[in-house]
Design an enzyme around this catalytic site. Structure first.
Site, PDB file in Angstrom:
ATOM      1  N   ASP A  42       0.834  -1.195   0.000  1.00  0.00           N
ATOM      2  CA  ASP A  42       0.000   0.000   0.000  1.00  0.00           C
ATOM      3  C   ASP A  42       0.872   1.250   0.000  1.00  0.00           C
ATOM      4  O   ASP A  42       1.635   1.488   0.934  1.00  0.00           O
ATOM      5  CB  ASP A  42      -0.894   0.009   1.256  1.00  0.00           C
ATOM      6  CG  ASP A  42      -1.801   1.235   1.280  1.00  0.00           C
ATOM      7  OD1 ASP A  42      -2.888   1.168   0.675  1.00  0.00           O
ATOM      8  OD2 ASP A  42      -1.422   2.266   1.876  1.00  0.00           O
ATOM      9  N   TYR A  47       3.025   9.816  -0.313  1.00  0.00           N
ATOM     10  CA  TYR A  47       4.004   9.202   0.601  1.00  0.00           C
ATOM     11  C   TYR A  47       5.448   9.431   0.140  1.00  0.00           C
ATOM     12  O   TYR A  47       6.381   9.143   0.876  1.00  0.00           O
ATOM     13  CB  TYR A  47       3.781   7.682   0.742  1.00  0.00           C
ATOM     14  CG  TYR A  47       2.479   7.259   1.386  1.00  0.00           C
ATOM     15  CD1 TYR A  47       1.603   8.184   1.949  1.00  0.00           C
ATOM     16  CD2 TYR A  47       2.124   5.918   1.439  1.00  0.00           C
ATOM     17  CE1 TYR A  47       0.408   7.779   2.523  1.00  0.00           C
ATOM     18  CE2 TYR A  47       0.938   5.507   2.025  1.00  0.00           C
ATOM     19  CZ  TYR A  47       0.078   6.442   2.553  1.00  0.00           C
ATOM     20  OH  TYR A  47      -1.096   6.030   3.126  1.00  0.00           O
ATOM     21  N   LYS A  72      -2.635   5.797  -4.336  1.00  0.00           N
ATOM     22  CA  LYS A  72      -3.754   6.717  -4.104  1.00  0.00           C
ATOM     23  C   LYS A  72      -3.474   8.078  -4.729  1.00  0.00           C
ATOM     24  O   LYS A  72      -2.315   8.493  -4.829  1.00  0.00           O
ATOM     25  CB  LYS A  72      -3.972   6.923  -2.585  1.00  0.00           C
ATOM     26  CG  LYS A  72      -3.930   5.634  -1.791  1.00  0.00           C
ATOM     27  CD  LYS A  72      -4.220   5.843  -0.320  1.00  0.00           C
ATOM     28  CE  LYS A  72      -3.859   4.608   0.481  1.00  0.00           C
ATOM     29  NZ  LYS A  72      -2.449   4.530   0.874  1.00  0.00           N
ATOM     30  N   HIS A 105      -7.610   9.377  -2.263  1.00  0.00           N
ATOM     31  CA  HIS A 105      -7.033   9.317  -0.921  1.00  0.00           C
ATOM     32  C   HIS A 105      -7.961   9.934   0.145  1.00  0.00           C
ATOM     33  O   HIS A 105      -8.098   9.419   1.243  1.00  0.00           O
ATOM     34  CB  HIS A 105      -5.675  10.039  -0.927  1.00  0.00           C
ATOM     35  CG  HIS A 105      -4.742   9.584   0.126  1.00  0.00           C
ATOM     36  ND1 HIS A 105      -3.378   9.525  -0.066  1.00  0.00           N
ATOM     37  CD2 HIS A 105      -4.938   9.151   1.384  1.00  0.00           C
ATOM     38  CE1 HIS A 105      -2.795   9.087   1.043  1.00  0.00           C
ATOM     39  NE2 HIS A 105      -3.720   8.865   1.938  1.00  0.00           N
TER      40      HIS A 105
END
Ligand code: NAP
Length: 279
Positions: A42, A47, A72, A105
């Site tokens: 994930d 990120y 996402k 997201h």
């Protein structure tokens, strides 16, 4: 490990959350996780580790088609046009020609949901996302998204652990044949792990409190958990939860901890939706 079967997708019930993992540390952990049997990764555009996650996947030598990869689209990028561009950039960073699951997201209060869901469907139709879904959608908003989508949504990723109920979201997901993917499944590894309901079950099953919490997740219908861990020994511990079963009573005792009603992520943020009330 079992797969959660939802609307045509087979999602491994336990995945590796990668938020905060960066660069070589991230690549090495991803490769190590895959060597231990993890088959679900994930990540997210925000990120800042998609390249490292892709690198870890290649380093592992595990065939691409054996791994379920989720990314996402950040909430500021979910307008039509932006969303498609974000997905393409994610693929470039990951070094993949397709992700298995693409999620919105967070909802955006000022971007019409219909536009975002249309763009999400366009990405799926173009073949670069096997499946589509959402994240941080309360139950009513999820219902709207489901109605707006031509293709079935397969998952809603939300904060979920024994200290926080997600009764309405879970019911809505089940009714629509979707998975509920639990983020922060360990309640961020804090006080939850000292609770008697968890510690007692850990003693009875000769497992750690973390393993009891993860078992509690994957024993629920349609629930997938994505714990994050930076230590290799924790990666091994976290996936070793498929050789025992919690009793109905043990499950219920852990579920009762939701009366703490603790949410770790975004209570009053500018991009937080109105969360479901707890019944
Ligand atoms: P979490 O998985 O509940 O907890 C992670 C914490 O637990 C870390 O501090 C970790 O320590 C510790 N831990 C992990 N395994 C352990 C073990 N076996 N024994 C003891 N401690 C252990 O919380 P999270 O990282 O906030 O959430 C997990 C993933 O969910 C994220 O990585 C991300 O992929 C996803 N997420 C998604 C959203 C969203 O908006 N969709 C939001 C938040 C998170 P170390 O750090 O020392 O390894």
């Amino acid at each position: 490990m079992h797969n959660v079967m939802v609307n045509g997708a087979a999602i491994p019930a336990l995945g590796l959350g990668t938020w905060t993992l960066k660069d070589e540390v991230c690549s090495e952990l991803v490769a190590h996780a895959l060597s231990l049997g993890y088959r679900h990764l994930d990540t997210a555009s925000t990120y800042d580790n998609e390249s490292a996650v892709g690198e870890g996947l290649r380093l592992s030598g595990v065939p691409r088609e054996d791994v379920f990869v989720t990314t996402k689209v950040w909430y500021t990028e979910i307008a039509s046009g932006d969303l498609e561009r974000s997905a393409e950039q994610s693929l470039k960073r990951l070094g993949l020609d397709k992700v298995d699951l693409l999620l919105i997201h967070w909802p955006h209060p000022e971007i019409p949901l219909a536009d975002s869901i249309k763009a999400l469907n366009a990405v799926r139709n173009s073949g670069i996302a096997g499946h589509i879904g959402v994240s941080n959608f309360p139950s009513e908003m999820l219902g709207k998204a489901i109605r707006l989508s031509d293709a079935p949504l397969v998952a809603n990723q939300v904060e979920y652990h024994p200290f926080l109920a997600q009764t309405k979201v879970h019911a809505a997901c089940r009714a629509a044949g979707m998975a509920m993917i639990a983020y922060a499944p360990l309640g961020r590894g804090g006080a939850l792990l000292d609770e008697a309901a968890i510690a007692d079950a850990a003693k009875r099953h000769s497992k750690s409190p973390v393993q009891i919490v993860l078992r509690w997740h994957v024993q629920q219908e349609g629930v997938v958990a994505i714990p994050r861990a930076e230590r290799k020994e924790w990666l091994a511990e976290n996936i070793d939860v498929f050789d025992f079963e919690l009793s109905g009573e043990e499950m219920a005792a852990i579920t009762r901890l939701r009366s703490h009603n603790l949410r770790f992520y975004v209570n009053e943020g500018y991009h937080a939706p109105q969360w479901d009330t707890i019944d």
